[in-house]
Design a protein around this motif. Structure first.
Motif, PDB file in Angstrom:
ATOM      1  N   ARG A 330       5.163  -1.869  13.942  1.00 44.85           N
ATOM      2  CA  ARG A 330       5.327  -0.524  13.387  1.00 44.85           C
ATOM      3  C   ARG A 330       4.679  -0.516  12.008  1.00 44.85           C
ATOM      4  O   ARG A 330       4.962  -1.395  11.184  1.00 44.85           O
ATOM      5  CB  ARG A 330       6.806  -0.164  13.301  1.00 44.85           C
ATOM      6  N   ASN A 331       3.807   0.431  11.761  1.00 45.07           N
ATOM      7  CA  ASN A 331       3.128   0.512  10.465  1.00 45.07           C
ATOM      8  C   ASN A 331       4.001   1.302   9.497  1.00 45.07           C
ATOM      9  O   ASN A 331       3.764   2.480   9.228  1.00 45.07           O
ATOM     10  CB  ASN A 331       1.751   1.162  10.623  1.00 45.07           C
ATOM     11  N   ASN A 332       5.022   0.637   8.987  1.00 46.73           N
ATOM     12  CA  ASN A 332       5.956   1.264   8.057  1.00 46.73           C
ATOM     13  C   ASN A 332       5.388   1.293   6.641  1.00 46.73           C
ATOM     14  O   ASN A 332       4.456   0.552   6.307  1.00 46.73           O
ATOM     15  CB  ASN A 332       7.279   0.495   8.031  1.00 46.73           C
ATOM     16  N   CYS A 333       5.990   2.116   5.816  1.00 47.64           N
ATOM     17  CA  CYS A 333       5.704   2.061   4.390  1.00 47.64           C
ATOM     18  C   CYS A 333       7.004   1.714   3.664  1.00 47.64           C
ATOM     19  O   CYS A 333       8.086   2.142   4.068  1.00 47.64           O
ATOM     20  CB  CYS A 333       5.137   3.376   3.875  1.00 47.64           C
ATOM     21  N   GLY A 334       6.920   0.890   2.657  1.00 43.82           N
ATOM     22  CA  GLY A 334       8.102   0.456   1.932  1.00 43.82           C
ATOM     23  C   GLY A 334       7.723  -0.590   0.910  1.00 43.82           C
ATOM     24  O   GLY A 334       6.547  -0.921   0.727  1.00 43.82           O
ATOM     25  N   GLU A 335       8.751  -1.143   0.261  1.00 47.09           N
ATOM     26  CA  GLU A 335       8.474  -2.096  -0.817  1.00 47.09           C
ATOM     27  C   GLU A 335       7.780  -3.365  -0.326  1.00 47.09           C
ATOM     28  O   GLU A 335       7.134  -4.061  -1.104  1.00 47.09           O
ATOM     29  CB  GLU A 335       9.763  -2.457  -1.569  1.00 47.09           C
ATOM     30  N   GLU A 336       7.898  -3.675   0.966  1.00 47.79           N
ATOM     31  CA  GLU A 336       7.234  -4.853   1.515  1.00 47.79           C
ATOM     32  C   GLU A 336       5.879  -4.524   2.140  1.00 47.79           C
ATOM     33  O   GLU A 336       5.233  -5.386   2.716  1.00 47.79           O
ATOM     34  CB  GLU A 336       8.143  -5.503   2.566  1.00 47.79           C
ATOM     35  N   GLY A 337       5.473  -3.264   2.074  1.00 46.77           N
ATOM     36  CA  GLY A 337       4.249  -2.870   2.747  1.00 46.77           C
ATOM     37  C   GLY A 337       3.000  -3.529   2.192  1.00 46.77           C
ATOM     38  O   GLY A 337       2.890  -3.785   0.991  1.00 46.77           O
ATOM     39  N   TYR A 338       2.051  -3.794   3.093  1.00 47.04           N
ATOM     40  CA  TYR A 338       0.775  -4.330   2.607  1.00 47.04           C
ATOM     41  C   TYR A 338      -0.002  -3.204   1.944  1.00 47.04           C
ATOM     42  O   TYR A 338       0.222  -2.025   2.219  1.00 47.04           O
ATOM     43  CB  TYR A 338       0.024  -5.008   3.746  1.00 47.04           C
TER      44      TYR A 338
END
Length: 528
Positions: A330-338
């Motif tokens: 899943r291409n999430n966005c968040g503090e761990e996102g690339y």
């Protein structure tokens, strides 16, 4: 949680006579290019009724017509004409369009067991197969309806199929029915995975579905990687995309490996990687302006690779081997996102500079492609494929009905894309052929000293020249397939399939394409 309901395909019985033995059916759907082709096969009263309607209806040869007749099964007749089939722009999809419309009409007026009578055109060798596949498509029920609304679990109890005109070498009869049901079962699997919402088919649940689908007797070997450290070690580009999801267990990615090996001495091996982005937010380059809707269909590449293996498990073609990798994340966005500007070294040792986190599809596929490249060097007659809903540009270039096929040098020498196009044209699964050129490799060459390859520019693919071609160059370069071109000691054939247009879009179910074309190219001659 509702129990898993794996797909089934409605029973199909070969009907040999339209004038008798139809008591168990409740509608007649006539699919033909011309009413005159049908009269010798139909009950006299039915034929006269159709002729009367033709005299009254000025657009009879183009419209779906429904009327009642006491001598028809269930007293229902649906006449669904193909229209013209012999103009330069016509193709066998005239039959699939007519069959789909006719069977939907039959189901809509209460039929549960229609007979489809196909009067095939000699112009199209596979008109009967295409008609039956469309009829079966009309009976598909989405996974989440089957699981959540039991009273709507099926649309039909059975189908009858009558072949009124047999083109030469058509492969008609019971073998055609068995083949069509297997292909439809594969497409149903593709629709299940591709069409289910992003929570129902989050990565762990895709893995559960695949494991249940391919039980011990299926002939398909399944292996699954879910360990974050293993991703980081062996599939670092996939790990980068998956990073923002690792803190949410139900979104954590999976790499699913499939293998089929038919009986006898293997003479052909297909190796496929499918993009399985269960939802694409765009990552930190987040999709804005309302274009995030529909991004649960970004997993249709992996879904259709799974469906192809389901066909293999049903038909078990001899002397054929297939290896598949489903890159499910899943291409999430968040503090761990690339992030853009990160530099990540791929499995193949290529240093990649991230240009846009919304170009995650090529990221999740590149390392698995490198993996199957390593396997392909040991296999017999290997053909490598990537399958992905990859770019908006391919829709801008070709519209919403066509798969783009892009060969590398060895595949182009083998005419792989042209063979796929020919196979697809036979079964109503059309392709357009694009070419990867030097400009595409130049585009992905990073201009700095730190990285080898630029993953993407910071514009949408549809706003970028050659927006669906340069990603194929990226996949070849980063996987190391560029070292196995025409001038190498070990050339490998590789074809990238961009199904962003052909895979389907909400609110409609996914199409399951290009499963029919792949089956026609690799399986049909082995089972007929």
């Amino acid at each position: 949680m509702a129990p898993l309901q794996l797909p089934t395909v409605v029973d199909v019985n070969l009907v040999k006579n339209l004038s008798s033995s139809l008591a168990d059916y409740d509608a007649l759907v006539v699919v033909t290019t011309c009413l005159d082709e049908t009269t010798e096969f139909l009950d006299n009263s039915v034929a006269k009724g159709l002729e009367s309607f033709r005299q009254l209806h000025t657009d009879f040869n183009n419209d779906v017509t429904f009327f009642l007749n006491d001598n028809a099964p269930g007293k229902r007749i649906i006449y669904s004409p193909t229209g013209a089939v012999d103009r330069d722009h016509d193709d066998v999809r005239r039959f699939s369009d007519a069959a789909l419309a006719g069977v939907k009409k039959a189901l809509g007026v209460g039929s549960r067991s229609p007979v489809i009578a196909c009067f095939g055109s000699k112009t199209y060798r596979q008109a009967n197969l295409v008609t039956l596949l469309a009829a079966l498509e009309a009976t598909y029920v989405p996974l989440q309806i089957r699981e959540d609304v039991p009273e709507r679990r099926t649309k039909a109890d059975k189908l009858g199929f009558f072949i009124g005109q047999k083109p030469a070498d058509d492969g008609c009869g019971q073998k055609l029915i068995d083949y069509a049901r297997a292909v439809e079962l594969g497409r149903a699997v593709g629709r299940d995975i591709g069409g289910a919402d992003p929570e129902r088919m989050a990565p762990p649940r895709v893995a559960e579905y695949v494991q249940e689908l391919f039980g011990k007797s299926s002939g398909i070997k399944v292996d699954i990687i879910k360990d974050k450290k293993e991703f980081e070690k062996d599939f670092p580009l996939f790990a980068a995309v998956n990073r923002a999801s690792t803190c949410v267990d139900r979104h954590h990615g999976r790499l699913i490996f499939l293998e089929y090996k038919g009986e006898g001495e293997i003479n052909t091996t297909a190796l496929l990687v499918g993009k399985g982005i269960t939802f694409d937010t765009g990552g930190l380059d987040i999709k804005a302006g309302g274009i995030m809707a529909g991004m649960s269909y970004d997993k249709c590449g992996a879904a259709n690779v799974t469906g192809f293996f389901k066909v293999l498990s049903e038909l078990k073609p001899k002397q054929f081997k297939a290896i598949g990798v489903l890159a499910v994340a899943r291409n999430n966005c968040g503090e761990e996102g690339y992030t853009a500007d990160e530099i990540i070294t791929s499995r193949g040792g290529v240093r990649v500079r991230v240009g846009n986190t919304d170009a995650e599809g090529r990221m999740v596929m590149a390392d698995p492609l490198c993996y199957i490249k390593e396997l392909a060097l040991k296999e017999v007659n290997p053909h490598l494929f990537t399958m992905a809903t990859l770019t908006g540009h391919v829709i801008r270039a070709y519209g919403t009905n066509y798969t783009a096929a892009l060969d590398n040098g060895p595949a182009r020498h083998n005419e792989t894309a042209h063979k796929l196009q020919a196979a697809g044209d036979e079964v109503g699964d059309p392709f357009e052929i694009s070419t990867v050129r030097r400009e595409d490799f130049a585009f992905i060459a990073d201009q700095g000293e730190v990285a080898d390859v630029l993953q993407c520019n910071n514009q949408g693919s549809s706003a970028t020249a050659r927006g669906h071609q340069f990603p194929a160059a990226f996949l070849a370069r980063v996987s190391g397939l560029d070292k196995h071109g025409r001038n190498s000691e070990k050339p490998l054939r590789y074809t990238h399939l961009d199904i962003a247009g052909s895979g389907g879009e909400l609110p409609h179910s996914p199409t399951g394409r290009p499963i029919p074309a792949l089956c026609q190219m690799f399986i049909a001659d082995r089972v007929f």
